[in-house]
Design a protein around this motif. Structure first.
Motif, PDB file in Angstrom:
ATOM      1  N   ASP A 453      18.919   8.361 -23.193  1.00  0.00           N
ATOM      2  CA  ASP A 453      18.731   7.357 -22.153  1.00  0.00           C
ATOM      3  C   ASP A 453      17.926   6.189 -22.708  1.00  0.00           C
ATOM      4  O   ASP A 453      17.167   6.334 -23.681  1.00  0.00           O
ATOM      5  CB  ASP A 453      17.993   7.966 -20.953  1.00  0.00           C
ATOM      6  N   VAL A 470      23.217  -3.468 -23.427  1.00  0.00           N
ATOM      7  CA  VAL A 470      24.177  -2.946 -22.452  1.00  0.00           C
ATOM      8  C   VAL A 470      25.609  -3.229 -22.899  1.00  0.00           C
ATOM      9  O   VAL A 470      26.496  -2.376 -22.766  1.00  0.00           O
ATOM     10  CB  VAL A 470      23.894  -3.530 -21.047  1.00  0.00           C
ATOM     11  N   ARG A 473      26.327  -0.643 -25.688  1.00  0.00           N
ATOM     12  CA  ARG A 473      26.474   0.728 -25.174  1.00  0.00           C
ATOM     13  C   ARG A 473      27.784   0.879 -24.414  1.00  0.00           C
ATOM     14  O   ARG A 473      28.447   1.910 -24.492  1.00  0.00           O
ATOM     15  CB  ARG A 473      25.292   1.075 -24.278  1.00  0.00           C
ATOM     16  N   ASN A 482      21.297   3.952 -18.677  1.00  0.00           N
ATOM     17  CA  ASN A 482      20.623   2.674 -18.926  1.00  0.00           C
ATOM     18  C   ASN A 482      19.860   2.251 -17.673  1.00  0.00           C
ATOM     19  O   ASN A 482      20.444   2.155 -16.586  1.00  0.00           O
ATOM     20  CB  ASN A 482      21.642   1.588 -19.288  1.00  0.00           C
ATOM     21  N   LEU A 510      25.350   0.205 -16.203  1.00  0.00           N
ATOM     22  CA  LEU A 510      23.924   0.161 -15.879  1.00  0.00           C
ATOM     23  C   LEU A 510      23.694   1.163 -14.755  1.00  0.00           C
ATOM     24  O   LEU A 510      24.357   1.095 -13.711  1.00  0.00           O
ATOM     25  CB  LEU A 510      23.529  -1.252 -15.438  1.00  0.00           C
TER      26      LEU A 510
END
Length: 598
Positions: A453, A470, A473, A482, A510
């Protein structure tokens, strides 16, 4: 890359896997380790490798150890240069980032060079906190056998210039070590001091180690360059987009810039910075020339380079940042009692306030002095590039790099003032070219384990690297969660990248978003308050292996966030103050707590 004939293909694959992603100091250590294996086998005929401790012990008395602490990459670059050059000379050299240096070995060191940057008011960079704390403590050993040299990198616009390097230099002497070369204190024009310091200390290292046996291995090239683009040889890139991302009612002018990397062969990772060489506004240059009644076309030679005065001021000298050395020169030339009193006073706070609220033009107007063109060029600090956290993932945007830029502009006594780089960038039109380069930041990286995480704390333009995180990922399908904390004055006008974050929440890129808009209510709310509100979940994430990142203002925000994290450790983890500090220090040492602050 094909394996050499004397290395089996299977072994070659293992070597490639082993070296992939390792930092330069680890690669250098492996070079020496394998050399030790070879030497041990030649001498004993045994196939078993020597122990790690034995390798370190045999090297300690005849090697140069270089330790660096770097916030933006400059100290790392200088340290690597020294290591490459001493290695090429056949000197046994090891290069270590400060948080990777085993302090238990300090008592056995014989030759140690430290290259250390200073951030804020004389504070060490994040990667050096534990090293500096150890040296400053009662645990530090006496060092009568040690010869050392310290190079500090700093910013003379701060009163405590190179403060941490000065402290380290003095502390090593206090512990009984012998100063091999005078302390070097480099301003933002780093090479002016760093280059002669390197030349001198490399020669001294040769002399100090000349009686040593031949080294088992020298340092291999640390960062082979696939491209000539560098700080000193920037790439002229095209600006693709210059877009305001704050509302009309905002007190801030924040821009989103998109820059083409086509033809540059430049590569970057989330967490890296983009270096930009700015140009001074001609308006400011003209104002300085008019104030001093100097001819813009007058030729000025400095350090064997001749340019017109206008050219020096526009492209090669700092005009928007006031420094203490320039203030000293101005006070002497103007014979100003007020400036002399300020410089001689014990109040660091008063000097800090003066330097932080005035520019060169303000001092020239308030304290008139008769400057010559050569004298002015010599007294002003050389213009240096500005670093911006990259706001994009190259995996997602390909041959582009994005920035999140706050346009610094304000009034001083009724006159406009601005930041050199932000004004330069904001005034560029799409299609214009700007000189850029990439500055790596290996301390601010996403976890290698994509299932981990990630907690990101980035108010204001500190949001930039987390947009890159972001994107990266998402593009790589990382399974870890996230969580983003963002803050700014007002929701309606200052919610940077609002639609992107809302889409990321909807798409699952997210997982959590906490917002702190300080001016939308009577009581001011900042990101540290949101951290405390989410303390239970936050502590659970961190204890579960989450990586924690902070980006933004170093003077206030980063300190407040750090204090909030200490309080969370005490409230949620039942730790006392000492244990909470150790908890955060351990997270940082493990690479689970990283900061990119400025």
């Amino acid at each position: 890359m094909l394996a050499p004939s004397y290395i089996p293909e299977a072994k070659h694959k293992l070597l490639v896997e082993l070296s992939d992603g390792l930092e330069s100091n680890a690669l250098s250590w492996l070079s020496g380790y394998f050399a030790g294996v070879a030497q041990g086998r030649q001498q004993s005929g045994r196939s078993a490798p020597p122990s790690i401790v034995a390798v370190a012990d045999t090297q300690s008395a005849r090697q140069l150890t270089i330790v660096y602490g770097s916030q933006t990459g400059n100290a790392k670059r200088i340290a690597e240069s020294i290591a490459e050059r001493t290695g090429a000379l056949g000197l046994s050299t090891r290069l270590l980032r400060a948080d990777r240096y085993p302090t238990r070995e300090l008592k056995d060191e014989h030759l140690l060079y430290i290259v250390m940057s200073t951030q804020g008011e004389g504070e060490p960079p994040d990667d050096s906190l534990a090293f500096v704390e150890f040296l400053s403590s009662r645990r530090a050993p006496k060092l009568p056998q040690l010869k050392y040299a310290v190079l500090g990198l700093g910013d003379s616009s701060y009163p405590l210039f190179c403060g941490i390097a000065q402290n380290l230099d003095a502390r090593l002497a206090e512990l009984g070590a012998q100063r091999l070369h005078d302390l070097g204190t480099a301003d933002l024009d780093i090479e002016t001091v760093a280059s002669p310091w390197q030349e001198a200390t490399i020669a001294l290292a040769q002399k100090a180690l000349k009686q040593s046996e031949p080294a088992g291995a020298s340092v291999i090239p640390l960062h082979p360059k696939a491209t000539p683009v560098s700080r000193d040889q920037p790439f002229l890139a095209e600006l693709l987009l210059n877009q305001p991302i704050t509302g009309r009612d905002s007190n801030k002018d924040v821009r989103h810039l998109e820059i083409s990397l086509e033809g540059s062969q430049l590569n970057y990772q989330p967490g890296d910075a983009l270096g930009v060489w700015p140009t001074q506004s001609q308006v400011l240059v003209d104002a300085i020339l008019a104030t001093l009644n100097l001819d813009p076309d007058e030729p000025v030679e400095f350090n064997k380079v001749s340019r017109s005065l206008n050219e020096w001021l526009k492209h090669h000298r700092e005009l928007t940042q006031l420094t203490k050395p320039f203030l000293v020169a101005q006070a002497e030339l103007a014979q100003s009692d007020d400036l002399q009193a300020l410089l001689q006073a014990d109040s660091v706070e008063a000097l800090r306030d003066f330097l932080g609220t005035r520019q060169v033009i303000d001092v020239l107007k308030t304290y008139p002095a008769k400057w010559t063109a050569p004298g002015l060029v010599k007294a002003l600090r050389p213009l240096t590039p500005r670093m911006y956290s990259i706001a994009s993932s190259q995996t997602a945007v390909d041959e582009e790099v994005h920035l999140t830029l706050a346009n610094v502009e304000y009034e001083h006594q009724g006159e406009s003032r601005w930041g050199v780089a932000s004004r330069y960038l904001c005034e560029l039109d799409e299609g214009d070219k700007l000189p850029i380069f990439i500055e790596e930041n290996p301390r601010f990286r996403l976890p290698a384990d994509a299932s981990r995480d990630v907690i990101m704390i980035g108010p204001g333009t500190g949001i930039a690297p987390f947009r890159a995180f972001v994107q990266e990922r998402s593009a790589n399908g990382a399974s870890g969660r996230n969580w983003l904390f963002f803050g700014n004055p007002n929701f309606a006008s200052d919610f940077l990248y609002q639609t992107e974050w809302q889409r990321a929440l909807q798409d699952g890129d997210l997982d959590r978003l906490d917002l702190a808009f300080s001016r939308d209510q009577t009581e001011k709310i900042y990101v540290q308050h949101k951290l405390l509100e989410r303390a239970t979940d936050l502590y659970e994430w961190i204890q579960g292996g989450a990586h924690l990142y902070v980006c933004g203002d170093a003077t206030q925000m980063a300190r407040d966030v750090h204090q909030a994290l200490l309080r969370i450790a005490q409230d949620e983890g039942g730790l006392d103050e000492v244990q909470a500090k150790q908890w955060l220090d351990d997270l940082a040492a493990q690479g689970c707590y990283a900061r990119d602050v400025y």
